[in-house]
Design a protein around this motif. Sequence first.
Motif, PDB file in Angstrom:
ATOM      1  N   PHE A   1      75.878  90.104  21.089  1.00 50.14           N
ATOM      2  CA  PHE A   1      76.324  89.929  22.470  1.00 50.14           C
ATOM      3  C   PHE A   1      75.344  88.996  23.164  1.00 50.14           C
ATOM      4  N   LEU A   2      75.887  88.067  23.945  1.00 50.76           N
ATOM      5  CA  LEU A   2      75.081  87.065  24.640  1.00 50.76           C
ATOM      6  C   LEU A   2      75.272  87.220  26.143  1.00 50.76           C
ATOM      7  N   TYR A   3      74.168  87.293  26.868  1.00 54.61           N
ATOM      8  CA  TYR A   3      74.216  87.506  28.312  1.00 54.61           C
ATOM      9  C   TYR A   3      73.379  86.414  28.994  1.00 54.61           C
ATOM     10  N   ALA A   4      74.053  85.533  29.738  1.00 51.89           N
ATOM     11  CA  ALA A   4      73.395  84.406  30.405  1.00 51.89           C
ATOM     12  C   ALA A   4      72.912  84.831  31.785  1.00 51.89           C
ATOM     13  N   CYS A   5      71.592  84.910  31.952  1.00 52.93           N
ATOM     14  CA  CYS A   5      70.982  85.300  33.224  1.00 52.93           C
ATOM     15  C   CYS A   5      70.042  84.206  33.728  1.00 52.93           C
ATOM     16  N   ALA A   6      70.434  82.966  33.500  1.00 51.70           N
ATOM     17  CA  ALA A   6      69.585  81.829  33.870  1.00 51.70           C
ATOM     18  C   ALA A   6      69.873  81.319  35.272  1.00 51.70           C
ATOM     19  N   GLY A   7      70.707  82.024  36.054  1.00 52.53           N
ATOM     20  CA  GLY A   7      71.028  81.556  37.393  1.00 52.53           C
ATOM     21  C   GLY A   7      71.913  80.322  37.344  1.00 52.53           C
ATOM     22  N   TYR A   8      71.935  79.584  38.457  1.00 51.76           N
ATOM     23  CA  TYR A   8      72.772  78.373  38.443  1.00 51.76           C
ATOM     24  C   TYR A   8      72.032  77.123  38.887  1.00 51.76           C
ATOM     25  N   TYR A   9      70.711  77.186  38.986  1.00 57.52           N
ATOM     26  CA  TYR A   9      69.939  76.002  39.342  1.00 57.52           C
ATOM     27  C   TYR A   9      69.476  75.260  38.090  1.00 57.52           C
ATOM     28  N   ASP A  10      69.440  73.949  38.191  1.00 62.03           N
ATOM     29  CA  ASP A  10      68.862  73.119  37.144  1.00 62.03           C
ATOM     30  C   ASP A  10      67.352  73.082  37.378  1.00 62.03           C
ATOM     31  N   HIS A  11      66.600  73.735  36.517  1.00 58.82           N
ATOM     32  CA  HIS A  11      65.152  73.819  36.703  1.00 58.82           C
ATOM     33  C   HIS A  11      64.440  72.520  36.368  1.00 58.82           C
ATOM     34  N   ASP A  12      65.090  71.654  35.624  1.00 63.36           N
ATOM     35  CA  ASP A  12      64.434  70.428  35.170  1.00 63.36           C
ATOM     36  C   ASP A  12      64.670  69.242  36.098  1.00 63.36           C
ATOM     37  N   ARG A  13      65.701  69.319  36.928  1.00 60.22           N
ATOM     38  CA  ARG A  13      66.026  68.196  37.814  1.00 60.22           C
ATOM     39  C   ARG A  13      66.489  68.705  39.167  1.00 60.22           C
ATOM     40  N   GLY A  14      65.994  68.100  40.222  1.00 59.41           N
ATOM     41  CA  GLY A  14      66.494  68.383  41.552  1.00 59.41           C
ATOM     42  C   GLY A  14      67.479  67.310  41.974  1.00 59.41           C
ATOM     43  N   HIS A  15      68.155  67.534  43.087  1.00 66.14           N
ATOM     44  CA  HIS A  15      69.072  66.513  43.590  1.00 66.14           C
ATOM     45  C   HIS A  15      68.249  65.373  44.187  1.00 66.14           C
ATOM     46  N   ALA A  16      68.487  64.163  43.711  1.00 66.04           N
ATOM     47  CA  ALA A  16      67.723  63.001  44.164  1.00 66.04           C
ATOM     48  C   ALA A  16      68.681  61.909  44.611  1.00 66.04           C
ATOM     49  N   PRO A  17      69.113  61.945  45.865  1.00 65.11           N
ATOM     50  CA  PRO A  17      70.012  60.897  46.352  1.00 65.11           C
ATOM     51  C   PRO A  17      69.292  59.552  46.415  1.00 65.11           C
ATOM     52  N   GLU A  18      70.063  58.487  46.417  1.00 63.10           N
ATOM     53  CA  GLU A  18      69.466  57.154  46.510  1.00 63.10           C
ATOM     54  C   GLU A  18      68.834  56.971  47.889  1.00 63.10           C
ATOM     55  N   LEU A  19      67.579  56.606  47.899  1.00 66.37           N
ATOM     56  CA  LEU A  19      66.846  56.385  49.145  1.00 66.37           C
ATOM     57  C   LEU A  19      66.491  54.909  49.239  1.00 66.37           C
ATOM     58  N   PRO A  20      67.203  54.157  50.054  1.00 68.95           N
ATOM     59  CA  PRO A  20      66.987  52.706  50.105  1.00 68.95           C
ATOM     60  C   PRO A  20      65.567  52.351  50.525  1.00 68.95           C
ATOM     61  N   GLY A  21      64.989  51.406  49.806  1.00 69.23           N
ATOM     62  CA  GLY A  21      63.664  50.900  50.144  1.00 69.23           C
ATOM     63  C   GLY A  21      62.520  51.811  49.774  1.00 69.23           C
ATOM     64  N   ILE A  22      62.776  52.853  48.978  1.00 66.80           N
ATOM     65  CA  ILE A  22      61.745  53.843  48.686  1.00 66.80           C
ATOM     66  C   ILE A  22      60.519  53.219  48.029  1.00 66.80           C
ATOM     67  N   ASP A  23      60.738  52.172  47.232  1.00 67.25           N
ATOM     68  CA  ASP A  23      59.611  51.552  46.519  1.00 67.25           C
ATOM     69  C   ASP A  23      58.647  50.830  47.449  1.00 67.25           C
ATOM     70  N   SER A  24      59.096  50.520  48.657  1.00 66.10           N
ATOM     71  CA  SER A  24      58.217  49.811  49.598  1.00 66.10           C
ATOM     72  C   SER A  24      57.301  50.759  50.369  1.00 66.10           C
ATOM     73  N   PHE A  25      57.566  52.058  50.296  1.00 65.93           N
ATOM     74  CA  PHE A  25      56.800  53.028  51.080  1.00 65.93           C
ATOM     75  C   PHE A  25      55.380  53.148  50.517  1.00 65.93           C
ATOM     76  N   ARG A  26      54.378  53.047  51.392  1.00 66.78           N
ATOM     77  CA  ARG A  26      52.979  53.081  50.948  1.00 66.78           C
ATOM     78  C   ARG A  26      52.446  54.505  50.788  1.00 66.78           C
ATOM     79  N   GLY A  27      53.157  55.478  51.340  1.00 68.71           N
ATOM     80  CA  GLY A  27      52.690  56.861  51.255  1.00 68.71           C
ATOM     81  C   GLY A  27      53.129  57.541  49.969  1.00 68.71           C
ATOM     82  N   ARG A  28      53.113  58.863  50.000  1.00 69.99           N
ATOM     83  CA  ARG A  28      53.453  59.662  48.822  1.00 69.99           C
ATOM     84  C   ARG A  28      54.781  60.375  49.047  1.00 69.99           C
ATOM     85  N   VAL A  29      55.624  60.377  48.015  1.00 65.17           N
ATOM     86  CA  VAL A  29      56.920  61.049  48.069  1.00 65.17           C
ATOM     87  C   VAL A  29      56.912  62.202  47.070  1.00 65.17           C
TER      88      VAL A  29
END
Length: 506
Positions: free
Chosen positions: A150-178
């Motif tokens: 018997f197999l019981y999946a209790c891993a929840g529903y979040y992707d632990h390896d990746r978060g949602h990362a929408p496209e952020l225009p101009g992000i490479d020009s930012f001098r601070g930390r993201v």
Amino acid sequence: MSDHLSPSGDATAPEHLDVVVVGAGLSGIGAACRLRAEHPGRSFALLEARDRLGGTWDLFRYPGVRSDSDMFTLGYSFKPWRDPQSIADGPSVLAYIHETAREFGVDRHVHLRTRVVSADWSSADARWTLGVEERAEDGSVRGRTLTCSFLYACAGYYDHDRGHAPELPGIDSFRGRVVHPQFWPEDLDWTDRRVVVVGSGATAVTLVPAMAAGAARVTMLQRSPTWVAAVPGRDRRADALRRVLPPALAHRAIRAKNILFSTAFFQFCRRRPAAARALLTRRAARALGSAELVAEHFTPSYDPWDQRLCAVPDADLFTALRKGRAEVVTDTIDTFVPEGIRLGSGRVLEADVVVTATGLRLLPLGGVAVSVDGTPVELSEQFVWNGAMLTGVPNFALCFGYSNASWTLRADLTHRLVCKVLRHMDRHDAVAVVPKTAPRMAGHPLLELSSGYVLRSIAAFPRQGDRRPWRVRQNYLLDAATVLHTPLSRSLDLVPRTAPRRRTAS
């Protein structure tokens, strides 16, 4: 606690277990406790992909991380929550999970750094063959297989390896930390720095007051408002009950009180949305001290509980805003610039640190590829029986908690239902069980929320139906009265031990 599965003795034969639980977080540990108590003779293991048990509560380490439900109901019914804080910080929740695992002896069944990547059911053998990846401390990975009944999946529903990362225009020009909250860097120092938190969900409203204590300035940048409700961080009525009642009775009384209140408030919001909007707006204005700011930044276009309500303990977010340590800006991002973020209005938010609290990704079954007799299972084509088992997939269950109340309330019902199904199989000397084919009925999303993180991914999940036992209700009181009393013989097909084996998947 084991790092890996023990050798089976035969290098060519996979180890066999009666039950395998995927995931050793809040749900997996609860499932193991129920299995050990109700089925002491069954062998089982919890396979955890991460280096430590705790699941989400070990993964999220951003400032201020805390429970978004009261711990008297988010905690286990069989393990009373003793801490005075009702809304608890993340480390306290994680310590509670570890303590429970040790106290009930299930920590010895946890196998860390062991990721289940595939699961194939054999109708001929009436067992699952699992493909797992075991990761050593040096990072090397080896693959192996094991089997279970018997197999019981209790891993929840979040992707632990990746978060949602929408496209952020101009992000490479930012001098601070993201940074993304899901992968919080231990070396990040925001003391006396300008911080912009992009987002308005539960993570953002937690981060803002936590970071405001040390930052020069914290700005919460939101595209649109979210319903936010101030709640007490400490439950004074619970304190009173614990002073006058024996511990076990006090625990039951507090849980009952909180379940009744949360259920009633959710029903109030759904049935009288205009009154709920007025109530939440009025309370926010009182906490913030400005009806104008509430109208601009805390009055969403959607009704309460169309998306999950954000709770802020002791009004900490509103306090930070009222004292000028933080601000909220409702606008869109035009582009990142070297010194910060230029908004659609033209204003530039200067920043040294940008936190992208832009949401999570959902991942069905922890990413396990499920097949039956070698044929991949299309999860989106399956219906969920009693919120636990899937059509077309024998000897399998998944744990899916509530979205409008404490996750654990529903999770524990599912654990107990799985134990009941296992007893049902024993009584009938069956080797396999699967929900009867769903009748012709309309399919609905498993989560009926309009939140972005849900809408982006829910189509990949199994569906719910429009009536019992296929309807996934967001109501613990109804579920507690009905789920465990479902006549199993009427809605489950059994394969007797002596019956000819045949393919059961659709």
